[in-house]
Design a protein around this motif. Structure first.
Motif, PDB file in Angstrom:
ATOM      1  N   ASP A   1      -8.042   7.834 -11.901  1.00 23.43           N
ATOM      2  CA  ASP A   1      -6.708   8.399 -11.702  1.00 23.43           C
ATOM      3  C   ASP A   1      -6.392   9.416 -12.785  1.00 23.43           C
ATOM      4  O   ASP A   1      -6.789   9.257 -13.951  1.00 23.43           O
ATOM      5  CB  ASP A   1      -5.646   7.295 -11.742  1.00 23.43           C
ATOM      6  CG  ASP A   1      -5.704   6.391 -10.533  1.00 23.43           C
ATOM      7  OD1 ASP A   1      -6.192   6.839  -9.481  1.00 23.43           O
ATOM      8  OD2 ASP A   1      -5.262   5.225 -10.643  1.00 23.43           O
TER       9      ASP A   1
ATOM     10  N   LEU B   1      -1.368  -3.736 -11.846  1.00 20.16           N
ATOM     11  CA  LEU B   1      -1.968  -2.645 -11.062  1.00 20.16           C
ATOM     12  C   LEU B   1      -3.430  -2.435 -11.454  1.00 20.16           C
ATOM     13  O   LEU B   1      -4.264  -2.123 -10.602  1.00 20.16           O
ATOM     14  CB  LEU B   1      -1.170  -1.353 -11.261  1.00 20.16           C
ATOM     15  CG  LEU B   1       0.195  -1.305 -10.578  1.00 20.16           C
ATOM     16  CD1 LEU B   1       0.961  -0.054 -10.993  1.00 20.16           C
ATOM     17  CD2 LEU B   1       0.059  -1.358  -9.057  1.00 20.16           C
TER      18      LEU B   1
ATOM     19  N   VAL C   1      -5.612  -0.846  -8.454  1.00 19.24           N
ATOM     20  CA  VAL C   1      -4.792   0.265  -7.976  1.00 19.24           C
ATOM     21  C   VAL C   1      -4.783   1.410  -8.996  1.00 19.24           C
ATOM     22  O   VAL C   1      -4.883   2.578  -8.639  1.00 19.24           O
ATOM     23  CB  VAL C   1      -3.356  -0.203  -7.680  1.00 19.24           C
ATOM     24  CG1 VAL C   1      -2.479   0.964  -7.234  1.00 19.24           C
ATOM     25  CG2 VAL C   1      -3.364  -1.291  -6.614  1.00 19.24           C
ATOM     26  N   VAL C   2      -4.658   1.052 -10.264  1.00 13.65           N
ATOM     27  CA  VAL C   2      -4.795   2.035 -11.344  1.00 13.65           C
ATOM     28  C   VAL C   2      -6.228   1.940 -11.856  1.00 13.65           C
ATOM     29  O   VAL C   2      -6.668   0.877 -12.294  1.00 13.65           O
ATOM     30  CB  VAL C   2      -3.797   1.761 -12.485  1.00 13.65           C
ATOM     31  CG1 VAL C   2      -4.107   2.667 -13.691  1.00 13.65           C
ATOM     32  CG2 VAL C   2      -2.371   1.988 -12.009  1.00 13.65           C
TER      33      VAL C   2
ATOM     34  N   LYS D   1       2.399   5.663 -10.755  1.00  9.98           N
ATOM     35  CA  LYS D   1       2.236   4.324 -10.176  1.00  9.98           C
ATOM     36  C   LYS D   1       2.933   3.276 -11.037  1.00  9.98           C
ATOM     37  O   LYS D   1       3.623   2.381 -10.524  1.00  9.98           O
ATOM     38  CB  LYS D   1       0.752   3.987 -10.049  1.00  9.98           C
ATOM     39  CG  LYS D   1       0.018   4.747  -8.959  1.00  9.98           C
ATOM     40  CD  LYS D   1      -1.458   4.386  -8.949  1.00  9.98           C
ATOM     41  CE  LYS D   1      -2.220   5.155  -7.869  1.00  9.98           C
ATOM     42  NZ  LYS D   1      -3.674   4.849  -7.882  1.00  9.98           N
TER      43      LYS D   1
ATOM     44  N   GLU E   1      -0.840  10.464 -12.196  1.00 10.14           N
ATOM     45  CA  GLU E   1      -0.891   9.499 -11.109  1.00 10.14           C
ATOM     46  C   GLU E   1      -0.782   8.070 -11.630  1.00 10.14           C
ATOM     47  O   GLU E   1      -0.055   7.244 -11.063  1.00 10.14           O
ATOM     48  CB  GLU E   1      -2.184   9.664 -10.314  1.00 10.14           C
ATOM     49  CG  GLU E   1      -2.201   8.894  -9.002  1.00 10.14           C
ATOM     50  CD  GLU E   1      -3.395   9.230  -8.132  1.00 10.14           C
ATOM     51  OE1 GLU E   1      -3.483   8.669  -7.024  1.00 10.14           O
ATOM     52  OE2 GLU E   1      -4.227  10.045  -8.565  1.00 10.14           O
TER      53      GLU E   1
ATOM     54  N   GLN F   1       6.665   1.184 -10.067  1.00  6.53           N
ATOM     55  CA  GLN F   1       6.647  -0.280 -10.019  1.00  6.53           C
ATOM     56  C   GLN F   1       7.373  -0.879 -11.222  1.00  6.53           C
ATOM     57  O   GLN F   1       7.900  -1.992 -11.145  1.00  6.53           O
ATOM     58  CB  GLN F   1       5.197  -0.782 -10.003  1.00  6.53           C
ATOM     59  CG  GLN F   1       4.318  -0.183  -8.926  1.00  6.53           C
ATOM     60  CD  GLN F   1       4.459  -0.899  -7.605  1.00  6.53           C
ATOM     61  OE1 GLN F   1       5.315  -1.756  -7.446  1.00  6.53           O
ATOM     62  NE2 GLN F   1       3.616  -0.565  -6.648  1.00  6.53           N
TER      63      GLN F   1
ATOM     64  N   TRP G   1       1.571   2.352  -3.412  1.00  6.51           N
ATOM     65  CA  TRP G   1       0.411   2.956  -4.085  1.00  6.51           C
ATOM     66  C   TRP G   1       0.273   4.420  -3.686  1.00  6.51           C
ATOM     67  O   TRP G   1       0.043   5.281  -4.530  1.00  6.51           O
ATOM     68  CB  TRP G   1      -0.873   2.217  -3.726  1.00  6.51           C
ATOM     69  CG  TRP G   1      -0.847   0.744  -3.962  1.00  6.51           C
ATOM     70  CD1 TRP G   1       0.024   0.038  -4.738  1.00  6.51           C
ATOM     71  CD2 TRP G   1      -1.733  -0.232  -3.387  1.00  6.51           C
ATOM     72  NE1 TRP G   1      -0.254  -1.308  -4.686  1.00  6.51           N
ATOM     73  CE2 TRP G   1      -1.329  -1.497  -3.869  1.00  6.51           C
ATOM     74  CE3 TRP G   1      -2.825  -0.149  -2.519  1.00  6.51           C
ATOM     75  CZ2 TRP G   1      -1.996  -2.674  -3.506  1.00  6.51           C
ATOM     76  CZ3 TRP G   1      -3.478  -1.313  -2.166  1.00  6.51           C
ATOM     77  CH2 TRP G   1      -3.068  -2.564  -2.649  1.00  6.51           C
ATOM     78  N   ASP G   2       0.412   4.693  -2.386  1.00  5.26           N
ATOM     79  CA  ASP G   2       0.245   6.062  -1.895  1.00  5.26           C
ATOM     80  C   ASP G   2       1.378   6.970  -2.349  1.00  5.26           C
ATOM     81  O   ASP G   2       1.174   8.170  -2.552  1.00  5.26           O
ATOM     82  CB  ASP G   2       0.169   6.063  -0.368  1.00  5.26           C
ATOM     83  CG  ASP G   2      -1.053   5.320   0.160  1.00  5.26           C
ATOM     84  OD1 ASP G   2      -2.031   5.184  -0.597  1.00  5.26           O
ATOM     85  OD2 ASP G   2      -1.017   4.864   1.318  1.00  5.26           O
TER      86      ASP G   2
ATOM     87  N   MET H   1       0.814  -1.212   0.000  1.00  7.17           N
ATOM     88  CA  MET H   1       0.000   0.000   0.000  1.00  7.17           C
ATOM     89  C   MET H   1       0.849   1.264   0.000  1.00  7.17           C
ATOM     90  O   MET H   1       0.484   2.270  -0.614  1.00  7.17           O
ATOM     91  CB  MET H   1      -0.940  -0.005   1.211  1.00  7.17           C
ATOM     92  CG  MET H   1      -1.944   1.131   1.223  1.00  7.17           C
ATOM     93  SD  MET H   1      -3.060   1.045   2.638  1.00  7.17           S
ATOM     94  CE  MET H   1      -3.878  -0.528   2.332  1.00  7.17           C
TER      95      MET H   1
END
Length: 276
Positions: A104, A94, A99-100, A112, A108, A116, A35-36, A32
């Motif tokens: 977004d 993602l 997450v994506v 992300k 962003e 990664q 992600w942040d 997490m």
């Protein structure tokens, strides 16, 4: 016929690269804090992260790519291919993890993926060493690749790669900060000492190239152990800075954070010939 075999070999290497990317990056993809971080990292810091990764990936391709190469052009193309593999693998996973999302912003989503994608690209380049079990009809490493790894500077680069290989997976977690801030100065110094001793012991166990020329243990330590720990500490501090772990932290506490992360980083540096 030769082109067909070459294409087939490259396709196998590329498939292995995707496997290495996923295997190396999935702890970060499911963290997490990573992600942040994408929503708070400064564009300049992200751009520097990408810029620094390119020569590093080129070096990894030269010393340990996802396929055997025969020149700098091959290495450069494979470094770019590994970056593409890392970005594709990271973006797809993602999205699958939610997450994506379409909500977004473009920056962003790109941040992300980039954060990664670079670690995934490292995994892609290390896939041949990590995922193969030895190739039929020959040794585990081509003779030319072995020769590339023998020089002193080559050994230091491999230590850097090993340190980053491990540090990337630990640096984003809150536990690094927790360990650093609950440790006293004496415990931090003790951890530093244990890291150096462990690095030295593993380096001797693995047997770095050139060690046999240093019969004096002190001389060997000065050539490999001390530079190896310095590399692991510097790599740890850079990763922590990139991930925003040092922002607003006093210099003394930044060093303490570095020592904590340098413990796994030093183990990675010591085991570089196995990991990388």
């Amino acid at each position: 016929m030769v082109a067909s075999i070459s294409n087939e070999t490259y396709a196998i290497g590329l498939a292995r690269a995707f496997g290495g990317a996923v295997l190396f990056a999935f702890p970060l993809l499911m963290t997490m804090e990573m992600w942040d971080l994408a929503s708070s990292i400064q564009p300049v810091r992200l751009a520097l992260f990408l810029a620094v990764s390119l020569p590093f990936l080129l070096g990894l391709s030269y010393y340990s790519g996802f396929r055997e190469t025969f020149g700098w052009l091959d290495d450069a193309l494979d470094a770019l291919a590994s970056l593409a593999v890392g970005f594709i693998a990271a973006f797809v996973l993602l999205v699958l993890f939610g997450v994506v999302t379409p909500d977004d912003s473009l920056y962003e989503a790109a941040a992300k993926t980039a954060l990664q994608g670079v670690p995934a690209a490292i995994g892609a380049l290390l896939a041949r060493r990590q995922l193969r079990g030895g190739e039929k009809g020959g040794p585990d490493d081509p003779e030319e690749e072995i020769e590339r790894r023998e020089g002193y500077l080559s050994q230091l680069f491999l230590m850097l790669a090993g340190a980053l290989f491990v540090a990337f997976n630990v640096a984003p977690t809150e536990e690094v900060s927790l360990i650093a801030f609950q440790s006293s100065s004496w415990l931090t110094l003790a951890l530093l000492g244990v890291s150096i001793v462990a690095l030295h012991a593993i380096v001797y166990t693995v047997g770095f190239a050139g060690q046999e020329a240093h019969e004096n243990p002190l001389q060997a330590a000065l050539h490999y152990t001390v530079p190896g720990y310095a590399i692991a500490l510097a790599a740890s501090l850079y990763v922590l800075w990139t991930f925003g772990r040092t922002d607003g932290v006093p210099p003394g506490d930044v060093l303490r954070l570095g020592v904590v992360l340098a413990f796994p980083g030093a183990l990675g540096a010591a085991a570089a010939r196995l990991l990388v």
